[in-house]
Write an enzyme that holds these catalytic residues in place. Structure first.
Site, PDB file in Angstrom:
ATOM      1  N   LYS A  20      34.324  93.985  80.793  1.00 45.37           N
ATOM      2  CA  LYS A  20      33.345  93.983  81.890  1.00 45.37           C
ATOM      3  C   LYS A  20      32.566  95.301  81.930  1.00 45.37           C
ATOM      4  CE  LYS A  20      36.548  93.360  85.077  1.00 45.37           C
ATOM      5  NZ  LYS A  20      37.741  93.360  84.204  1.00 45.37           N
ATOM      6  N   ARG A  77      36.902  90.731  93.866  1.00 49.40           N
ATOM      7  CA  ARG A  77      38.041  90.335  93.060  1.00 49.40           C
ATOM      8  C   ARG A  77      39.134  89.628  93.855  1.00 49.40           C
ATOM      9  NH1 ARG A  77      38.588  95.257  89.599  1.00 49.40           N
ATOM     10  NH2 ARG A  77      40.555  94.925  88.642  1.00 49.40           N
ATOM     11  N   ARG A  81      42.765 101.594  74.402  1.00 53.26           N
ATOM     12  CA  ARG A  81      41.620 102.206  75.089  1.00 53.26           C
ATOM     13  C   ARG A  81      41.883 103.690  75.342  1.00 53.26           C
ATOM     14  NH1 ARG A  81      39.281  99.612  80.493  1.00 53.26           N
ATOM     15  NH2 ARG A  81      41.440  99.818  81.186  1.00 53.26           N
ATOM     16  N   ARG A  99      44.155 105.877  80.341  1.00 55.39           N
ATOM     17  CA  ARG A  99      44.178 105.654  81.792  1.00 55.39           C
ATOM     18  C   ARG A  99      45.620 105.431  82.241  1.00 55.39           C
ATOM     19  NH1 ARG A  99      39.579 101.301  83.510  1.00 55.39           N
ATOM     20  NH2 ARG A  99      41.346 100.427  84.634  1.00 55.39           N
ATOM     21  N   ARG A 138      48.853  94.049  86.142  1.00 49.53           N
ATOM     22  CA  ARG A 138      47.425  93.814  86.412  1.00 49.53           C
ATOM     23  C   ARG A 138      47.028  92.397  86.013  1.00 49.53           C
ATOM     24  NH1 ARG A 138      45.009  98.464  83.103  1.00 49.53           N
ATOM     25  NH2 ARG A 138      42.981  97.636  83.658  1.00 49.53           N
TER      26      ARG A 138
HETATM   27  P1  AP5 Z   1      36.402  97.584  79.121  1.00 54.24           P
HETATM   28  O1  AP5 Z   1      34.953  97.312  78.977  1.00 54.24           O
HETATM   29  O2  AP5 Z   1      36.843  98.926  79.592  1.00 54.24           O
HETATM   30  O3  AP5 Z   1      37.093  96.408  79.973  1.00 54.24           O
HETATM   31  P2  AP5 Z   1      37.083  96.095  81.533  1.00 54.24           P
HETATM   32  O4  AP5 Z   1      37.033  94.613  81.678  1.00 54.24           O
HETATM   33  O5  AP5 Z   1      36.037  96.892  82.229  1.00 54.24           O
HETATM   34  O6  AP5 Z   1      38.534  96.604  81.870  1.00 54.24           O
HETATM   35  P3  AP5 Z   1      39.129  97.421  83.079  1.00 54.24           P
HETATM   36  O7  AP5 Z   1      40.559  97.702  82.665  1.00 54.24           O
HETATM   37  O8  AP5 Z   1      38.298  98.611  83.437  1.00 54.24           O
HETATM   38  O9  AP5 Z   1      39.082  96.396  84.206  1.00 54.24           O
HETATM   39  P4  AP5 Z   1      39.995  96.254  85.405  1.00 54.24           P
HETATM   40  O10 AP5 Z   1      39.331  95.145  86.086  1.00 54.24           O
HETATM   41  O11 AP5 Z   1      41.440  96.077  85.150  1.00 54.24           O
HETATM   42  O12 AP5 Z   1      39.964  97.711  86.021  1.00 54.24           O
HETATM   43  P5  AP5 Z   1      39.040  98.417  87.098  1.00 54.24           P
HETATM   44  O13 AP5 Z   1      38.669  99.722  86.538  1.00 54.24           O
HETATM   45  O14 AP5 Z   1      37.973  97.489  87.574  1.00 54.24           O
HETATM   46  O15 AP5 Z   1      37.091  97.282  77.701  1.00 54.24           O
HETATM   47  C1  AP5 Z   1      38.494  97.473  77.501  1.00 54.24           C
HETATM   48  C2  AP5 Z   1      38.718  98.048  76.094  1.00 54.24           C
HETATM   49  O16 AP5 Z   1      38.288  97.096  75.116  1.00 54.24           O
HETATM   50  C3  AP5 Z   1      37.907  99.336  75.800  1.00 54.24           C
HETATM   51  O17 AP5 Z   1      38.674 100.170  74.970  1.00 54.24           O
HETATM   52  C4  AP5 Z   1      36.653  98.817  75.044  1.00 54.24           C
HETATM   53  O18 AP5 Z   1      36.143  99.804  74.166  1.00 54.24           O
HETATM   54  C5  AP5 Z   1      37.225  97.616  74.311  1.00 54.24           C
HETATM   55  N1  AP5 Z   1      36.268  96.524  74.094  1.00 54.24           N
HETATM   56  C6  AP5 Z   1      35.293  96.082  74.942  1.00 54.24           C
HETATM   57  N2  AP5 Z   1      34.635  95.033  74.401  1.00 54.24           N
HETATM   58  C7  AP5 Z   1      35.217  94.794  73.198  1.00 54.24           C
HETATM   59  C8  AP5 Z   1      34.998  93.829  72.165  1.00 54.24           C
HETATM   60  N3  AP5 Z   1      34.050  92.908  72.260  1.00 54.24           N
HETATM   61  N4  AP5 Z   1      35.792  93.861  71.076  1.00 54.24           N
HETATM   62  C9  AP5 Z   1      36.793  94.799  70.969  1.00 54.24           C
HETATM   63  N5  AP5 Z   1      37.035  95.748  71.897  1.00 54.24           N
HETATM   64  C10 AP5 Z   1      36.272  95.739  73.007  1.00 54.24           C
HETATM   65  O19 AP5 Z   1      40.046  98.591  88.299  1.00 54.24           O
HETATM   66  C11 AP5 Z   1      41.169  99.467  88.220  1.00 54.24           C
HETATM   67  C12 AP5 Z   1      41.992  99.341  89.487  1.00 54.24           C
HETATM   68  O20 AP5 Z   1      41.204  99.716  90.633  1.00 54.24           O
HETATM   69  C13 AP5 Z   1      42.502  97.936  89.848  1.00 54.24           C
HETATM   70  O21 AP5 Z   1      43.693  97.635  89.163  1.00 54.24           O
HETATM   71  C14 AP5 Z   1      42.682  98.073  91.373  1.00 54.24           C
HETATM   72  O22 AP5 Z   1      43.857  98.771  91.681  1.00 54.24           O
HETATM   73  C15 AP5 Z   1      41.511  98.925  91.776  1.00 54.24           C
HETATM   74  N6  AP5 Z   1      40.318  98.110  92.150  1.00 54.24           N
HETATM   75  C16 AP5 Z   1      39.113  98.107  91.495  1.00 54.24           C
HETATM   76  N7  AP5 Z   1      38.261  97.237  92.097  1.00 54.24           N
HETATM   77  C17 AP5 Z   1      38.944  96.691  93.133  1.00 54.24           C
HETATM   78  C18 AP5 Z   1      38.621  95.707  94.108  1.00 54.24           C
HETATM   79  N8  AP5 Z   1      37.413  95.118  94.143  1.00 54.24           N
HETATM   80  N9  AP5 Z   1      39.562  95.366  95.006  1.00 54.24           N
HETATM   81  C19 AP5 Z   1      40.772  95.955  94.997  1.00 54.24           C
HETATM   82  N10 AP5 Z   1      41.161  96.875  94.102  1.00 54.24           N
HETATM   83  C20 AP5 Z   1      40.250  97.254  93.178  1.00 54.24           C
END
Ligand code: AP5
Length: 215
Positions: free
Chosen positions: A16, A89, A128, A161, A172
């Site tokens: 994402k 979410r 990552r 991370r 997660r």
């Molecule tokens: P990346 O693009 O970083 O993936 P992502 O989907 O953004 O993953 P996140 O782990 O950031 O999402 P998340 O939803 O768990 O965490 P968030 O930060 O939102 O890609 C991942 C890896 O793959 C990278 O190394 C990239 O280079 C690689 N990659 C990408 N595309 C690729 C491809 N096509 N092929 C190969 N490799 C590829 O949230 C973190 C925490 O914050 C949550 O757990 C929660 O505690 C809190 N939080 C955030 N938002 C909320 C909310 N709305 N409500 C409540 N809690 C929240």
């Protein structure tokens, strides 16, 4: 010009953030990553950061009322179109976001589900690495930096991370299935869901997203 919103849905590590950054740059939209906002708050040690850290480290979600209040404030900051990465979410967040979009006259273009199988998620998240200074994201398998674990942009040592440890990744994914996956049906019912295959090169997936959204 009309203000629009695109939501990115999908499992942790589904790509994402990677795709949201690329599309935001290409179309001049604002990339709103709730994960990045919360990590910044943790780094600065604000009240929000202290609260969020206790949930994030365990792979749990930060409470809905906190997140909804935060997004209301963020959307007021300017009038660009937005790409939502990580919000909504939960169902209460999705309902509150609908209400907020109505009130602020932002049109929801669509919710894009980036579909990636669990084995691939675990592989991606374990590999990552992120730059603690400029926020660049790498993958030691798919898109490594030029020099071992050093950021190409600013030369800082990359880190993993805290929530990319195996036990937390597992939690997660469970939380995603329980709380976030129901949003797929929610947006499908509204005729706003677009699903793209999230396996392939980063450029291929960007192309699929641009095509389904008709951008
Ligand atoms: P990346 O693009 O970083 O993936 P992502 O989907 O953004 O993953 P996140 O782990 O950031 O999402 P998340 O939803 O768990 O965490 P968030 O930060 O939102 O890609 C991942 C890896 O793959 C990278 O190394 C990239 O280079 C690689 N990659 C990408 N595309 C690729 C491809 N096509 N092929 C190969 N490799 C590829 O949230 C973190 C925490 O914050 C949550 O757990 C929660 O505690 C809190 N939080 C955030 N938002 C909320 C909310 N709305 N409500 C409540 N809690 C929240």
């Amino acid at each position: 010009m009309e203000r629009i919103a695109v939501i990115f849905l999908g499992p942790p590590g589904g790509g994402k953030g990677t795709q949201a950054k690329l599309l935001a740059k290409k179309y001049g939209y604002r990339h709103i990553s709730t994960g990045d906002i919360l990590r910044e708050a943790v780094r600065k040690g604000t009240e929000l950061g202290k609260l969020a850290k206790s949930y994030m480290d365990k792979g749990e979600l930060v409470p809905d009322d906190v997140m909804i209040g935060l997004i209301e404030e963020v959307l007021k900051e300017d009038d660009r179109s937005v790409i939502m990465d990580g919000f909504p979410r939960t169902l209460p967040q999705a309902e509150a976001f609908d209400d907020l979009l109505n009130r602020t006259k932002i049109e929801l273009l669509g919710a894009v589900l980036i579909d990636v199988p669990d084995e691939e998620i675990i592989r991606r998240l374990s590999a990552r690495r992120v730059c603690p200074k400029c926020g660049a994201v790498y993958n030691m398998i798919y898109s490594p930096p030029k020099n071992d674990e050093i950021c190409d942009n600013c030369g800082t040592k990359l880190i993993q991370r805290d929530d990319d440890k195996p036990e937390t990744i597992k939690r997660r994914l469970e939380v995603y299935r329980r709380d976030t996956e129901p949003l797929v049906g929610y947006y499908r019912k509204k005729g706003k869901l677009f699903t793209v295959n999230g396996v392939g090169s980063i450029e291929e997936i960007t192309g699929r997203i641009v095509e389904v959204l008709g951008l």
